[in-house]
Design an enzyme around this catalytic site. Structure first.
Site, PDB file in Angstrom:
ATOM      1  N   GLU A  43      -1.802   7.939  -4.134  1.00 44.15           N
ATOM      2  CA  GLU A  43      -2.395   7.640  -5.567  1.00 44.15           C
ATOM      3  C   GLU A  43      -3.776   8.125  -5.747  1.00 44.15           C
ATOM      4  O   GLU A  43      -4.578   8.130  -4.972  1.00 44.15           O
ATOM      5  CB  GLU A  43      -2.214   6.249  -5.690  1.00 44.15           C
ATOM      6  CG  GLU A  43      -2.967   5.365  -4.783  1.00 44.15           C
ATOM      7  CD  GLU A  43      -2.458   3.696  -4.969  1.00 44.15           C
ATOM      8  OE1 GLU A  43      -1.534   3.390  -4.932  1.00 44.15           O
ATOM      9  OE2 GLU A  43      -3.455   2.877  -5.143  1.00 44.15           O
ATOM     10  N   ARG A  88       0.920  -1.198   0.045  1.00 41.06           N
ATOM     11  CA  ARG A  88      -0.083  -0.224   0.079  1.00 41.06           C
ATOM     12  C   ARG A  88       0.769   1.137  -0.050  1.00 41.06           C
ATOM     13  O   ARG A  88       1.947   1.018   0.540  1.00 41.06           O
ATOM     14  CB  ARG A  88      -0.811   0.216   1.099  1.00 41.06           C
ATOM     15  CG  ARG A  88      -2.078  -0.721   1.099  1.00 41.06           C
ATOM     16  CD  ARG A  88      -3.139   0.080   0.492  1.00 41.06           C
ATOM     17  NE  ARG A  88      -4.527  -0.796   0.196  1.00 41.06           N
ATOM     18  CZ  ARG A  88      -4.663  -1.750  -0.487  1.00 41.06           C
ATOM     19  NH1 ARG A  88      -3.757  -2.170  -1.454  1.00 41.06           N
ATOM     20  NH2 ARG A  88      -5.945  -2.373  -0.600  1.00 41.06           N
ATOM     21  N   HIS A 141      -0.945   0.343  -9.646  1.00 39.21           N
ATOM     22  CA  HIS A 141      -1.709  -0.326  -8.714  1.00 39.21           C
ATOM     23  C   HIS A 141      -2.418  -1.506  -9.457  1.00 39.21           C
ATOM     24  O   HIS A 141      -3.836  -1.455  -9.601  1.00 39.21           O
ATOM     25  CB  HIS A 141      -2.691   0.537  -7.998  1.00 39.21           C
ATOM     26  CG  HIS A 141      -3.118  -0.144  -6.679  1.00 39.21           C
ATOM     27  ND1 HIS A 141      -3.305   0.456  -5.492  1.00 39.21           N
ATOM     28  CD2 HIS A 141      -3.352  -1.567  -6.391  1.00 39.21           C
ATOM     29  CE1 HIS A 141      -3.706  -0.255  -4.617  1.00 39.21           C
ATOM     30  NE2 HIS A 141      -3.732  -1.327  -5.254  1.00 39.21           N
TER      31      HIS A 141
HETATM   32  C1  8YV Z   1      -7.140  -3.873  -5.741  1.00 35.90           C
HETATM   33  C2  8YV Z   1      -5.487  -4.521  -3.735  1.00 35.90           C
HETATM   34  O1  8YV Z   1      -6.989  -3.845  -7.028  1.00 35.90           O
HETATM   35  O2  8YV Z   1      -6.795  -6.087  -2.942  1.00 35.90           O
HETATM   36  C3  8YV Z   1      -6.060  -5.253  -2.654  1.00 35.90           C
HETATM   37  O3  8YV Z   1      -5.791  -4.874  -1.583  1.00 35.90           O
HETATM   38  O4  8YV Z   1      -4.760  -3.468  -3.625  1.00 35.90           O
HETATM   39  C4  8YV Z   1      -5.982  -4.481  -5.197  1.00 35.90           C
HETATM   40  O5  8YV Z   1      -6.071  -5.788  -5.807  1.00 35.90           O
HETATM   41  C5  8YV Z   1      -7.255  -2.602  -5.334  1.00 35.90           C
HETATM   42  O6  8YV Z   1      -7.468  -2.298  -4.105  1.00 35.90           O
HETATM   43  C6  8YV Z   1      -8.724  -1.857  -5.805  1.00 35.90           C
HETATM   44  O7  8YV Z   1      -9.565  -2.703  -5.743  1.00 35.90           O
END
Ligand code: 8YV
Length: 328
Positions: A269, A240, A287
């Site tokens: 972001e 993250r 991402h």
């Molecule tokens: C997602 C992610 O695409 O699942 C997660 O925690 O970071 C990613 O797989 C993003 O959060 C948007 O849904």
């Protein structure tokens, strides 16, 4: 009997919307409009359920303005967009979407590691810019993956997937640090040894971050931690934004205090720290670690399953604040 009202906050697969419509009165943001918090509240005010994708902040202010809300189903394994304490206090169930993205995300973590260590995007930019006139022995020399020491910070399911790829596929020596140590069988399966965070940063050739974001993990990697790493090391963040101090990382990259970084996530972001955009030794992706269509469909389907189960009086598949279920 009228169907529960559900908001789908972002554009998602039409087939998932169709499935939700069998059970709910659905308002779907299929035009993928960017909503301010006030706009999100306006759309959510009369809803009992929300389908979120990880970018929508669900906090006390929103919950107070949306008294009908009973469940928020996140289409993401990470749920730092949820204030779980506030949701629990408001009696709102939170669910996430774990497991279905583990291998896809581990694949990407490994791809980003290889692209970074072997300078793939940097050398492609050079070639596309017409700068490749002759071969030289040290041109875009990178660092080896095979046989190197892989340090994983955050040894959940995705971290374990990356460890297996490194140990079994590339003969890497795997070390990890985590809030708690894995049991012996899992450690053996991943061929991974538990070490302190400091030892990991000092000895790993490649450091991969896969830990969840929380205020406690904010800037887990800052100037002091970067200073512990080897000058030849690479740093990969697929966890993250906010886990790395992006400004400090840009300085470390420019001054070659570490060799290179690969980043899929950023503080604030979709904005990216401008200093990261101007250093060459960093691979930047928007991402996309879980971005294959089968995996994204599985994530969306799991979020939908959680909503359907909850409103059918069944236990959702992946609840986060289970104490809420007891009072429902
Ligand atoms: C997602 C992610 O695409 O699942 C997660 O925690 O970071 C990613 O797989 C993003 O959060 C948007 O849904």
């Amino acid at each position: 009997m009228s169907k529960p009202k559900v908001l789908v906050a972002r554009a998602i697969f039409p087939e998932v919307i169709a499935r939700l419509e069998q059970h709910f009165e659905v308002e779907a943001n299929q035009n993928d409009e960017t909503w301010s918090k006030t706009q999100l509240i306006e759309h959510l005010r009369d809803k009992e359920g929300a389908f979120t994708t990880g970018g929508e902040r669900i906090d006390a202010e929103l919950l107070a303005a949306c008294p009908a809300l009973k469940i928020c189903a996140n289409m993401a394994v990470g749920y730092n967009n949820f204030d779980i304490e506030a949701m629990t206090a408001a009696g709102v169930l939170a669910t996430n979407a774990p497991d279905v993205l583990t291998e896809t995300t581990a694949d990407f973590g490994f791809a980003l590691l290889m692209a970074t260590a072997r300078r793939i995007t940097e050398s492609e930019h050079y070639l596309r810019a017409g700068k490749w006139n002759k071969w030289s022995y040290d041109m875009f020399a990178g660092s080896d993956i095979h046989g190197a020491t892989l340090g994983i910070l955050g040894m959940g399911r995705i971290g374990q997937g990356i460890a297996r790829r490194g140990a079994h596929g590339f003969g890497m020596k795997v070390i990890y640090h985590n809030r708690s140590r894995l049991d012996v069988a899992l450690e053996a399966d991943c061929k991974a040894s538990y070490v302190s965070k400091e030892a990991l940063l000092k000895t790993a050739d490649h450091v991969v971050l896969v830990l969840p974001y929380s205020p406690a993990s904010h800037h887990t990697i800052g100037a002091a931690e970067l200073a512990l790493m080897k000058p030849t090391a690479t740093l990969i963040n697929i966890a993250r934004g906010g886990i790395v101090d992006d400004a400090a990382l840009a300085v470390a990259l420019r001054e070659k205090r570490i060799a290179a970084a690969g980043l899929d996530v950023f503080e604030g972001e979709p904005r990216v720290h401008p200093d990261l955009l101007s250093v060459p030794n960093v691979v930047l992706t928007p991402h996309i670690a879980s971005a294959t269509l089968p995996t994204r469909l599985a994530m969306a389907s799991l979020a939908a399953d959680n909503l359907v189960a909850f409103f059918s009086g069944k236990r959702p598949l992946t609840p986060l604040n289970v104490s809420v279920l007891a009072i429902k």
